[in-house]
Design a protein around this motif. Structure first.
Motif, PDB file in Angstrom:
ATOM      1  N   ASP A 268       0.999  -1.481  -0.175  1.00 20.28           N
ATOM      2  CA  ASP A 268       0.206  -0.018  -0.118  1.00 20.28           C
ATOM      3  C   ASP A 268       0.818   0.757   0.098  1.00 20.28           C
ATOM      4  O   ASP A 268       1.804   1.514   0.336  1.00 20.28           O
ATOM      5  N   VAL A 269       0.517   2.802  -0.185  1.00 24.32           N
ATOM      6  CA  VAL A 269       1.323   3.997  -0.812  1.00 24.32           C
ATOM      7  C   VAL A 269       0.139   4.652   0.267  1.00 24.32           C
ATOM      8  O   VAL A 269      -0.878   4.595   0.376  1.00 24.32           O
ATOM      9  N   THR A 270       1.065   4.771   1.629  1.00 19.78           N
ATOM     10  CA  THR A 270       0.972   6.014   2.503  1.00 19.78           C
ATOM     11  C   THR A 270       1.089   7.455   1.914  1.00 19.78           C
ATOM     12  O   THR A 270       2.438   8.156   1.858  1.00 19.78           O
TER      13      THR A 270
ATOM     14  N   ALA B 167      -6.477  14.315   2.927  1.00 21.71           N
ATOM     15  CA  ALA B 167      -7.218  14.755   2.455  1.00 21.71           C
ATOM     16  C   ALA B 167      -7.121  14.914   1.077  1.00 21.71           C
ATOM     17  O   ALA B 167      -8.170  15.470   0.496  1.00 21.71           O
ATOM     18  N   HIS B 168      -5.689  15.764   0.362  1.00 21.09           N
ATOM     19  CA  HIS B 168      -5.569  15.592  -0.374  1.00 21.09           C
ATOM     20  C   HIS B 168      -5.950  13.838  -1.588  1.00 21.09           C
ATOM     21  O   HIS B 168      -6.290  13.884  -2.552  1.00 21.09           O
ATOM     22  N   ALA B 169      -5.042  13.034  -0.972  1.00 17.41           N
ATOM     23  CA  ALA B 169      -5.548  12.283  -1.960  1.00 17.41           C
ATOM     24  C   ALA B 169      -6.784  11.803  -1.768  1.00 17.41           C
ATOM     25  O   ALA B 169      -7.313  11.567  -2.548  1.00 17.41           O
ATOM     26  N   LYS B 170      -7.426  11.889  -0.856  1.00 17.24           N
ATOM     27  CA  LYS B 170      -9.444  11.583  -0.940  1.00 17.24           C
ATOM     28  C   LYS B 170      -9.899  12.406  -2.469  1.00 17.24           C
ATOM     29  O   LYS B 170     -10.578  11.820  -3.141  1.00 17.24           O
ATOM     30  N   ARG B 171      -9.103  13.689  -2.902  1.00 13.98           N
ATOM     31  CA  ARG B 171      -9.849  14.574  -3.246  1.00 13.98           C
ATOM     32  C   ARG B 171      -9.237  14.570  -4.762  1.00 13.98           C
ATOM     33  O   ARG B 171     -10.309  13.985  -5.915  1.00 13.98           O
ATOM     34  N   VAL B 172      -7.914  13.765  -5.081  1.00 15.74           N
ATOM     35  CA  VAL B 172      -8.075  12.829  -6.425  1.00 15.74           C
ATOM     36  C   VAL B 172      -8.270  12.228  -6.445  1.00 15.74           C
ATOM     37  O   VAL B 172      -8.994  11.847  -7.787  1.00 15.74           O
TER      38      VAL B 172
ATOM     39  N   ALA C 173       5.993  10.569  -2.205  1.00 19.76           N
ATOM     40  CA  ALA C 173       4.207   9.692  -2.845  1.00 19.76           C
ATOM     41  C   ALA C 173       3.786  11.335  -3.205  1.00 19.76           C
ATOM     42  O   ALA C 173       3.163  11.842  -1.546  1.00 19.76           O
ATOM     43  N   ASP C 174       3.077  10.884  -3.872  1.00 22.59           N
ATOM     44  CA  ASP C 174       2.424  12.209  -4.878  1.00 22.59           C
ATOM     45  C   ASP C 174       0.506  12.038  -5.073  1.00 22.59           C
ATOM     46  O   ASP C 174       1.030  11.427  -5.815  1.00 22.59           O
ATOM     47  N   PRO C 175      -0.306  11.574  -4.850  1.00 26.63           N
ATOM     48  CA  PRO C 175      -1.747  11.839  -4.731  1.00 26.63           C
ATOM     49  C   PRO C 175      -1.583  12.420  -6.651  1.00 26.63           C
ATOM     50  O   PRO C 175      -2.481  11.902  -7.355  1.00 26.63           O
ATOM     51  N   GLU C 176      -0.972  13.310  -6.141  1.00 24.50           N
ATOM     52  CA  GLU C 176      -1.714  14.007  -8.240  1.00 24.50           C
ATOM     53  C   GLU C 176      -1.161  13.443  -9.301  1.00 24.50           C
ATOM     54  O   GLU C 176      -1.583  13.231 -10.031  1.00 24.50           O
ATOM     55  N   ARG C 177      -0.136  12.181  -8.758  1.00 26.20           N
ATOM     56  CA  ARG C 177       0.616  11.140  -9.867  1.00 26.20           C
ATOM     57  C   ARG C 177      -0.183  10.477 -10.833  1.00 26.20           C
ATOM     58  O   ARG C 177      -0.218   9.626 -11.171  1.00 26.20           O
ATOM     59  N   LEU C 178      -1.077  10.532  -9.527  1.00 26.88           N
ATOM     60  CA  LEU C 178      -2.643   9.139  -9.666  1.00 26.88           C
ATOM     61  C   LEU C 178      -3.171   9.876 -10.640  1.00 26.88           C
ATOM     62  O   LEU C 178      -4.001   9.237 -11.578  1.00 26.88           O
ATOM     63  N   LEU C 179      -3.948  10.951 -10.735  1.00 22.70           N
ATOM     64  CA  LEU C 179      -4.551  11.747 -11.970  1.00 22.70           C
ATOM     65  C   LEU C 179      -3.347  12.285 -13.373  1.00 22.70           C
ATOM     66  O   LEU C 179      -3.952  11.757 -14.587  1.00 22.70           O
ATOM     67  N   GLY C 180      -2.180  11.982 -12.937  1.00 23.06           N
ATOM     68  CA  GLY C 180      -1.368  11.574 -14.217  1.00 23.06           C
ATOM     69  C   GLY C 180      -1.089  10.653 -15.093  1.00 23.06           C
ATOM     70  O   GLY C 180      -1.199  10.674 -16.359  1.00 23.06           O
ATOM     71  N   ALA C 181      -1.547  10.045 -13.836  1.00 18.39           N
ATOM     72  CA  ALA C 181      -1.623   8.716 -14.930  1.00 18.39           C
ATOM     73  C   ALA C 181      -2.920   7.585 -15.602  1.00 18.39           C
ATOM     74  O   ALA C 181      -2.432   7.308 -16.297  1.00 18.39           O
ATOM     75  N   TYR C 182      -3.885   8.467 -14.990  1.00 24.74           N
ATOM     76  CA  TYR C 182      -4.626   8.089 -15.519  1.00 24.74           C
ATOM     77  C   TYR C 182      -4.754   9.168 -17.061  1.00 24.74           C
ATOM     78  O   TYR C 182      -5.782   8.504 -18.190  1.00 24.74           O
ATOM     79  N   PHE C 183      -4.205  10.147 -17.194  1.00 27.87           N
ATOM     80  CA  PHE C 183      -4.367  11.207 -18.200  1.00 27.87           C
ATOM     81  C   PHE C 183      -3.009  10.635 -19.221  1.00 27.87           C
ATOM     82  O   PHE C 183      -3.845  10.720 -20.741  1.00 27.87           O
TER      83      PHE C 183
ATOM     84  N   GLU D 262      -6.504   2.096  -4.219  1.00 31.06           N
ATOM     85  CA  GLU D 262      -7.683   3.354  -4.325  1.00 31.06           C
ATOM     86  C   GLU D 262      -7.831   3.803  -5.707  1.00 31.06           C
ATOM     87  O   GLU D 262      -8.964   4.610  -6.183  1.00 31.06           O
ATOM     88  N   TYR D 263      -6.760   3.378  -6.889  1.00 29.20           N
ATOM     89  CA  TYR D 263      -6.787   3.500  -8.381  1.00 29.20           C
ATOM     90  C   TYR D 263      -7.893   2.869  -8.973  1.00 29.20           C
ATOM     91  O   TYR D 263      -9.117   4.262  -9.740  1.00 29.20           O
TER      92      TYR D 263
END
Length: 462
Positions: free
Chosen positions: A20-22, A27-32, A149-159, A242-243
């Protein structure tokens, strides 16, 4: 909304989880994650169910599966040249395999989403300091200064996944897979004249076959002609739940007209060697989605546990729903594979049996550089063919870490790469991959295997 078997896209949260990733800012991760849940699907239910039907035919021995791509994609690979190179090598490999095995080939790429990798340890040493391990571009950066670990990278993965898929579809719709176009079969890398002659013989026969089909009218040149376009599917490891759960949607099945859960981020997902605990979060997640799924099977896989996992993931024993990807290592196939085949058969499951000859054969070259020896890859593949046949089973496909570029990460092949050549163009940030030339080597060798099998009663060797 839960299904009748008490499953939901988030039910995995009630299970123990590994890898898992912490995130420091939850809150930022939840918004992403919430935003990911509102973004449109990347693949359709029709495509997913088409792949399921094709994999059923693979499991029944009527087709062959070719799965390949990067060990871990980088966001930088979302570019015209890398995408075209990877698509080209998979198409050429599948053409050679179709000719050799005399059967259709299902193509699944490890791309458009393979941005995360499991690690043996959460940290590593760098210049005398302990830092977080690189977990893939959708978690952190390869630069030692960018390991948070940066949750914004999950959005990067999607796009980046969506952009990659968009370009792949554009290429296929534009005739990139048209077999009538002049094939760029460059065999100059083959150092052995004898081997080059064998490869050229296969290419010549392929070309002659296409010319013959056109002459007799079997190839009518229509837009929907199978020689001009192909089905092409994408896959990645279901690691960051999560992703994956954020991309899981309750949609109408085109075949049953009922609501079912689909992961809309890929056609096919697999569970790796480190995350296949029967009572774990990852198995809980994949048991509820309609996508075809894969399970890595290695020396640490207990046959009884494997059956338990199959019963959880595929309780109705649907043919081809699960792909078992074996990765034992060149010297371990005969010890482990027979017992897995027997256990699965006795349990009444009919999976797609696939050989991954990469992951069990990683070695360190001089200087500690990770590499794989081509001879070990071929040995494991050959042993897997042999064991399946002796167990009255059938190897249904292959799974490679490869690239369409001329990297120097694996030793051997018809280029005769050595340890000294590795530094020439060693690019991987994770595991060593077959390069373009070595990938074609494998395809030609498998084609020769099937040709020899048709011509001889004795078991042929790769």
């Amino acid at each position: 909304m839960a299904t009748t078997n008490n499953w939901s896209p988030d039910s995995w949260k009630s299970k123990p989880i590994v890898q898992d990733v912490t995130y420091e800012d939850e809150a930022h991760a939840k918004r992403v994650v919430d935003k990911l849940g509102r973004l449109p699907p990347m693949v359709s239910t029709t495509e997913i169910e088409k792949l399921r039907e094709q994999l059923k035919q693979v499991a029944l021995g009527n087709s062959f599966l070719l799965q390949g791509g990067d060990c871990a994609e980088l966001f930088d690979y979302c570019s015209q040249d890398p995408i075209e190179a990877k698509l080209k090598v998979l198409l050429q490999m599948s053409l050679v395999l179709t000719w050799g095995a005399r059967t259709s080939v299902v193509r699944i790429a490890r791309m458009a989403g393979q941005y995360a990798k499991p690690r043996s340890k959460p940290t590593e040493m760098h210049e005398g300091q302990e830092i977080l391990s690189f977990r893939g571009d959708n978690v952190n950066g390869f630069d030692p200064k960018d390991r948070k670990a940066d949750p914004e990278r999950l959005l990067g993965a999607y796009f980046h996944s969506a952009a990659t898929l968009n370009y792949v579809r554009t290429l296929l719709d534009s005739g990139f897979a048209d077999l009538h176009a002049p094939s760029q079969w460059n065999l100059s890398h083959v150092r052995s004249d004898a081997v080059r002659g064998e490869y050229q013989s296969i290419v010549t026969q392929l070309t002659d076959a296409l010319d013959f089909m056109k002459t007799v009218g079997a190839d009518n040149g229509g837009k929907n002609n199978a020689l001009r376009s192909v089905d092409f599917f994408v896959s990645h490891e279901a690691l960051l739940l999560e992703y994956e759960s954020s991309l899981t949607r309750l949609l109408t099945s085109p075949s049953t007209n009922t609501k079912k859960y689909y992961n809309t981020g890929a056609h096919f997902l697999w569970i790796g060697d480190r995350t296949r605990q029967p009572d774990g979060a990852h198995i809980e997640y994949i048991r509820g989605i309609e996508n075809p799924v894969g399970l890595k099977v290695g020396p640490t896989t207990n046959p009884e546990n494997l059956v338990e996992i199959l019963n959880r993931v595929n309780p109705n024993k649907e043919i081809g729903k699960v792909t078992l990807i074996t990765r034992f290592g060149a010297d371990n196939v005969e010890q482990y594979l027979p017992q897995h085949i027997e256990a699965v058969r006795n349990a009444g499951h009919i999976p797609v049996w696939v050989c991954d000859p990469m992951h069990g054969n990683t070695k360190n070259a001089s200087g500690g550089i990770k590499t794989r020896h081509f001879v070990d890859i071929i040995q494991e593949l050959s042993q897997t063919f042999r064991v399946h046949k002796s167990c009255e089973s059938k190897l249904n496909g292959v799974h490679f870490e490869l690239t369409g570029d001329s990297v120097t990460e694996c030793v051997g092949g018809s280029m005769d790469l050595t340890d000294e050549d590795l530094s020439t163009n060693y690019q991987t940030y994770c595991d060593p991959r077959l390069n373009y030339e070595q990938s074609l080597d494998v395809a030609f060798l498998i084609a020769k295997y099937y040709q020899n099998e048709r011509n001889n009663k004795d078991f042929p060797s790769l």
